[in-house]
Design a protein around this motif. Structure first.
Motif, PDB file in Angstrom:
ATOM      1  N   LEU A   1       0.822   3.906   2.181  1.00 20.09           N
ATOM      2  CA  LEU A   1       0.775   5.109   1.357  1.00 20.09           C
ATOM      3  C   LEU A   1      -0.075   6.204   2.001  1.00 20.09           C
ATOM      4  CD1 LEU A   1       0.270   5.279  -2.433  1.00 20.09           C
ATOM      5  CD2 LEU A   1      -1.584   6.088  -0.993  1.00 20.09           C
TER       6      LEU A   1
ATOM      7  N   ASN B   1      11.456   7.313   3.113  1.00 21.65           N
ATOM      8  CA  ASN B   1      10.294   7.634   3.959  1.00 21.65           C
ATOM      9  C   ASN B   1      10.701   7.938   5.394  1.00 21.65           C
ATOM     10  OD1 ASN B   1       7.871   5.267   2.501  1.00 21.65           O
ATOM     11  ND2 ASN B   1       8.516   7.290   1.887  1.00 21.65           N
TER      12      ASN B   1
ATOM     13  N   GLU C   1      -5.543   8.938  -0.587  1.00 23.71           N
ATOM     14  CA  GLU C   1      -5.692   8.399   0.765  1.00 23.71           C
ATOM     15  C   GLU C   1      -4.970   9.270   1.784  1.00 23.71           C
ATOM     16  OE1 GLU C   1      -4.486   4.301   0.968  1.00 23.71           O
ATOM     17  OE2 GLU C   1      -5.679   3.729  -0.794  1.00 23.71           O
TER      18      GLU C   1
ATOM     19  N   TYR D   1       3.457 -11.073  -0.546  1.00 21.76           N
ATOM     20  CA  TYR D   1       4.851 -10.606  -0.617  1.00 21.76           C
ATOM     21  C   TYR D   1       5.394 -10.220   0.759  1.00 21.76           C
ATOM     22  CZ  TYR D   1       4.323  -5.465  -0.259  1.00 21.76           C
ATOM     23  OH  TYR D   1       4.103  -4.183   0.191  1.00 21.76           O
TER      24      TYR D   1
ATOM     25  N   GLU E   1      -2.236  -2.081  -3.188  1.00 20.43           N
ATOM     26  CA  GLU E   1      -1.283  -2.548  -4.182  1.00 20.43           C
ATOM     27  C   GLU E   1      -1.866  -3.587  -5.143  1.00 20.43           C
ATOM     28  OE1 GLU E   1       2.570  -2.522  -2.951  1.00 20.43           O
ATOM     29  OE2 GLU E   1       2.194  -2.053  -0.848  1.00 20.43           O
TER      30      GLU E   1
ATOM     31  N   ASN F   1      -8.404  -2.041  -1.811  1.00 22.75           N
ATOM     32  CA  ASN F   1      -7.305  -2.808  -2.390  1.00 22.75           C
ATOM     33  C   ASN F   1      -5.987  -2.096  -2.196  1.00 22.75           C
ATOM     34  OD1 ASN F   1      -8.970  -4.878  -3.471  1.00 22.75           O
ATOM     35  ND2 ASN F   1      -9.646  -3.356  -4.963  1.00 22.75           N
TER      36      ASN F   1
ATOM     37  N   GLU G   1       9.135  -4.864  -1.043  1.00 27.20           N
ATOM     38  CA  GLU G   1       8.595  -3.816  -0.176  1.00 27.20           C
ATOM     39  C   GLU G   1       9.305  -2.511  -0.519  1.00 27.20           C
ATOM     40  OE1 GLU G   1       5.940  -2.756   1.518  1.00 27.20           O
ATOM     41  OE2 GLU G   1       6.117  -4.339   3.029  1.00 27.20           O
ATOM     42  N   ALA G   2       8.547  -1.547  -1.026  1.00 26.19           N
ATOM     43  CA  ALA G   2       9.204  -0.320  -1.491  1.00 26.19           C
ATOM     44  C   ALA G   2      10.019   0.310  -0.364  1.00 26.19           C
ATOM     45  CB  ALA G   2       8.159   0.657  -2.017  1.00 26.19           C
ATOM     46  N   SER G   3       9.406   0.494   0.773  1.00 27.19           N
ATOM     47  CA  SER G   3      10.138   1.052   1.916  1.00 27.19           C
ATOM     48  C   SER G   3       9.726   0.359   3.201  1.00 27.19           C
ATOM     49  CB  SER G   3       9.852   2.562   2.035  1.00 27.19           C
ATOM     50  OG  SER G   3      10.168   3.026   3.327  1.00 27.19           O
ATOM     51  N   GLY G   4       8.409   0.400   3.478  1.00 30.37           N
ATOM     52  CA  GLY G   4       7.927   0.027   4.791  1.00 30.37           C
ATOM     53  C   GLY G   4       8.061   1.251   5.680  1.00 30.37           C
TER      54      GLY G   4
ATOM     55  N   HIS H   1       5.431   4.351  -5.189  1.00 33.35           N
ATOM     56  CA  HIS H   1       5.408   3.609  -3.922  1.00 33.35           C
ATOM     57  C   HIS H   1       5.451   2.107  -4.073  1.00 33.35           C
ATOM     58  CE1 HIS H   1       4.416   7.036  -1.249  1.00 33.35           C
ATOM     59  NE2 HIS H   1       3.883   7.518  -2.348  1.00 33.35           N
TER      60      HIS H   1
END
Ligand code: 475
Length: 838
Positions: A135, A480, A87, A569, A288, A286, A668-671, A373
């Protein structure tokens, strides 16, 4: 075949009309492009014709940057970063290119002197929505930073014919509309059919003995597809560098399968063409969430194989041998979507270039880095052995061999620990058997990273724990970042101008310099200008909201915004519970003195994710009631802004007073939206999740509204046994909010509509909304209190911006370059093709 171009004899005279920057030349160039490219007289040209004429005029002005960049990389044989991503969410190119080339004001003037509306032309561009969310957008920010930092880089991905769907809201529900971004042509890409490659699928393998008596394997596929590269220039900010985004389109090998055609099966022949082209037809929407679809694996393998073949071609074209491949390419895997590259590079080196396993493996390991991610278990990619074997039989053999050698090493380190072996294996054998792509990525890469400190820590302690114990040296964190060019200069020109008037413009390339703004927090004239600008951009957004939804909002109210993909989430429904609670309060105490708020939501739900779609319906249903309730007297408005994408995001971030970053801690991995809001002067209400933790550290706890359980507390509560009903029964406000939804009050009396949502909360609440509810409500009260003191709010806003330097994608890319890629800047010299004549 060598090309026989007598290069010394051809001198290229670059016409002034294609490079000149005087207003006169620009006007003539736009008119020329309209006439010769669009084939239109000005009198009958559409806005889109004018947009295209303008886009070609701008493209002409960057071609020599681009070609010089490519030529410099080849000549100097530099090491190149290859960013592999399924992506790339680029957003519109025109404005971004104008800013990075530094020609925005001239172009604007030329366009206006032609009697055209500049903004109207800019608005014509269909953004390439070739990604779902965070991502894909991160990949786009990283391309901008690599070009700006003069890092040699190629982005490799898929040229989806249909990107992420356009969202419409009908009767409160999301409706998906096909995204036809290519329908009027794409002026930013150049097809390079001469660099097409072939990709195999299916069939079987066989062994043979070569002339030297070595056992070898060959793959006899049953489908062969052609990959055609389409190149888009990625211009750096105020540098000569223009890197390349190379996206692959799938086509049939021949327009017709002549054998089939000759025996009279015309439709069969055409069918095969359709089948091949399907591979790059559409982006999976989709976010995640994985669903082992064959076409998705075909997409992944297709673009990865095309890209690796392209790298090998480039490498050999400069006369190098493959022994030095890893010295010339740093390949970054953007999550596991391209992780099949590890097996594919091994196959290309061993089966097609006859390298021995050990050397191929050493090159592979040194070339790859892997970025994770997400920790969500449903997003960890795995493919059933049956599907894998049917599509990629040779790769499965290679993966088995990688696994065999890997587990042999594990056995030496942990003798007799079969559980550990089973946990680390590339093959999941706990039930139906699968290939675990994250494990392949970990074993085949020399570097593994998470995208925020908390995320990296949790990766090491949970999903990748065994790998962390095995190779701790491979792990690092790379928090990030976002590009200040698009997310400030382009999207917030007013604030950019104010900041530049105080501290100059070098912060655009060195975001840490925003710190200099701190000296103005007590300068009342400056604070007033700051507040004034926020007001103006809120007014702009209010107009857009009215145009898109018909809802009239008050620009003096607190703009409370949650814009991101819709997911349980991320807890947009927790935000909705706050809205309902506030509504109940106002209904009970009609004269309550509250700070007027406008609640704004934006975001798409995956088309098959029913709960997320129901969350959108709930927000719209609540809005329908609240917005027209006379008792509320415009003290609350709820807006769902349709079709949240890069284009629509640009005016949203600058207009926020409050940024909602309310995911369950640890999810949330980072945002990155959190960074864009804060960079534009919003204050954050958030949990200690992802990069929120680091944002709070930077801006100061006193300038951040913190609530909710920590990741550790979430874990403890779940272990202890979480019963959401206890919270419901003991919290009257929470109970009232849930009961009001269930009563049918927001659904024209339908008591069933939102049951799936409320029942899920009451019985499971996997994301702990109820546990965090009171803390969230209390924190929102503090927000409202703080907003009453507008002067102090403005100070906090300025401090947020001044302290956001860390979250530039430039900082992130410098860390990747230093710790993972081992690459350095390569400045590009422009031969002066044609001095800017008047
Ligand atoms: C995280 N997308 C954010 C962002 O690091 C983070 C997954 C499967 C298929 C298609 N898309 C996906 C993601 O996993 C994703 O977007 N992850 C996001 O990556 C950049 O800031 O927290 O959720």
């Amino acid at each position: 075949m060598a090309s026989l171009i007598p290069s010394e004899k051809i001198s290229i005279v670059v016409e002034d009309d294609r490079t000149g920057l005087s207003i006169t030349t620009l006007k003539r160039a736009i008119a020329d492009n309209l006439f010769y490219n669009q084939g239109k007289f000005p009198t009958i040209a559409s806005k889109n014709d004018y947009y295209l004429a303008l886009a070609y005029t701008v493209r002409d002005r960057l071609v020599h940057h681009w070609l010089n960049t490519v030529q410099t990389y080849l000549k100097q044989e530099v090491k190149v970063v290859c960013y592999l991503s399924a992506e790339f969410l680029m957003g519109p190119h025109l404005n971004n290119n104008l800013i990075n080339l530094g020609i925005e004001s001239r172009i604007r003037q030329a366009v206006e002197e032609l009697g055209l509306d500049f903004q109207e032309l800019v608005d014509q561009e269909e953004e390439p929505g070739l990604g779902n969310g965070g991502l894909g957008r991160l990949a786009a920010c990283y391309l901008d930073s690599m070009a700006t930092l003069e890092i040699p880089a190629i982005g490799y991905g898929i040229r989806y014919e249909f990107g992420i769907f356009d969202q419409e809201i009908r009767d409160g529900w999301q409706v998906e509309i096909t995204d036809k971004w290519l329908q009027y042509g794409n002026p930013w890409e150049i097809a390079r059919p001469e660099y097409s490659v072939q990709v195999n699928l299916g069939g079987h393998t066989e062994t043979y003995v070569d002339r030297d008596g070595n056992y070898r394997v060959r793959w006899l596929p049953d489908r062969v597809i052609k990959g055609i590269p389409y190149d888009t220039p990625i211009v750096g900010y105020q540098v000569n560098t223009a890197n390349t985004l190379r996206l692959w389109k799938a086509e049939a090998i021949e327009s017709f399968n002549f054998q089939t055609f000759n025996i009279g099966n015309y439709y069969g022949a055409v069918n095969e063409k359709i089948y091949s082209e399907n591979i790059t037809k559409v982006l999976y929407p989709n976010d995640e969430q994985l669903q082992g679809k064959q076409l998705r694996l075909e997409q992944q393998y297709f673009f990865v194989s095309c890209s690796l073949q392209d790298m090998i071609r480039l490498h050999l074209s400069t006369g190098n041998s493959l022994d030095t491949f890893d010295g010339k390419f740093a390949i970054q895997l953007n999550d596991t979507h391209p992780a099949i590259a590890i097996a594919e590079l091994m196959r290309l080196l061993i089966d097609e270039r006859f390298m021995d396993w050990e050397q191929a493996w050493s090159i592979t390991e040194k070339s790859f880095g892997y970025t994770n991610h997400t920790l969500l278990p449903e997003a960890l990619e795995k493919w059933s052995l049956e599907l894998f074997n049917r599509l990629l039989p040779r790769h499965l053999e290679i993966i088995y061999e990688i696994n065999r050698r890997f587990l042999d090493r594990v056995r030496i380190k942990y003798p007799q620990d079969n559980d550990k072996l089973a946990r680390l294996s590339l093959i999941d054998e706990t039930g139906a058997r699968y290939v675990r792509m994250a494990h392949l990525a970990c074993v085949g890469s020399h570097a593994i990273n998470g995208v925020a400190e908390l995320h990296t820590h949790l990766l090491q302690q949970t999903v990748l724990k065994d790998f962390y114990q095995l190779f701790p040296e491979k792990f690092s964190n790379k928090t990030n970042g976002v590009t200040p060019r698009r997310w400030m200069v382009l999207s917030n020109p007013r604030l950019t101008k104010l900041i530049c008037s105080k501290i100059g413009d070098s912060w655009i390339k060195n975001l840490d310099e925003l710190r200099k703004l701190e000296q103005f927090v007590d300068d009342s004239a400056f604070c007033q200008q700051w507040q004034q600008i926020k007001q103006e951009v809120k007014q702009d957004l209010a107009i857009r909201i009215r145009q898109r939804t018909g809802i009239i909002v008050n620009p003096n109210s607190l703009f409370d915004i949650q814009a991101k993909r819709i997911h349980e989430y991320k807890r947009q429904h927790l935000n909705a519970l706050h809205i309902i609670t506030l509504y109940n309060c106002l209904k009970q105490n009609p004269n309550l003195d509250v700070i007027p708020r406008t609640f704004i939501f934006g975001g798409k739900a995956a088309p098959g994710y029913w709960m997320a779609k129901l969350m959108i319906k709930l927000i719209n249903s609540v809005g329908e009631i609240v917005n027209q309730d006379p008792d509320i007297c415009d003290r609350m408005k709820v807006v769902f802004f349709p079709d949240y994408n890069v284009t629509n995001a640009q005016p949203i971030y600058p207009a926020a007073d409050l940024s909602e970053q309310i995911s369950t801690a640890g999810k949330e991995a980072s945002g990155t939206g959190n960074m864009k809001f804060s960079l534009n002067g919003a204050l954050t209400i958030g949990t200690l999740d992802g990069a929120n933790v680091e944002i709070r550290e930077e801006v100061g706890a006193e300038n951040f509204f913190l609530f909710g359980l920590t990741a550790a507390e979430v874990q403890q509560l779940k272990t202890k046994g979480y019963n959401p009903r206890d919270y419901y029964n003991s919290n009257p406000q929470l109970k009232a909010a849930i009961d009001l939804i269930n009563s049918g009050f927001f659904s024209h009396g339908d008591t069933e509509l939102f049951k799936p949502l409320t029942e899920s909360l009451l019985n499971y609440d996997p994301y702990l909304l109820f546990a965090d509810y009171q803390s969230y409500i209390d924190c929102q009260k503090k927000v409202s209190q703080a907003f009453r003191d507008r002067a102090n709010w403005t100070k906090m806003s300025i401090l947020n911006v001044a302290r956001m330097g860390k979250f530039s994608s430039d900082r992130a890319i410098k860390e990747y370059c230093r710790d993972i890629w081992n690459v350095a800047p390569v400045p590009i010299e422009l031969e002066d093709l044609c001095p800017d004549g008047q």
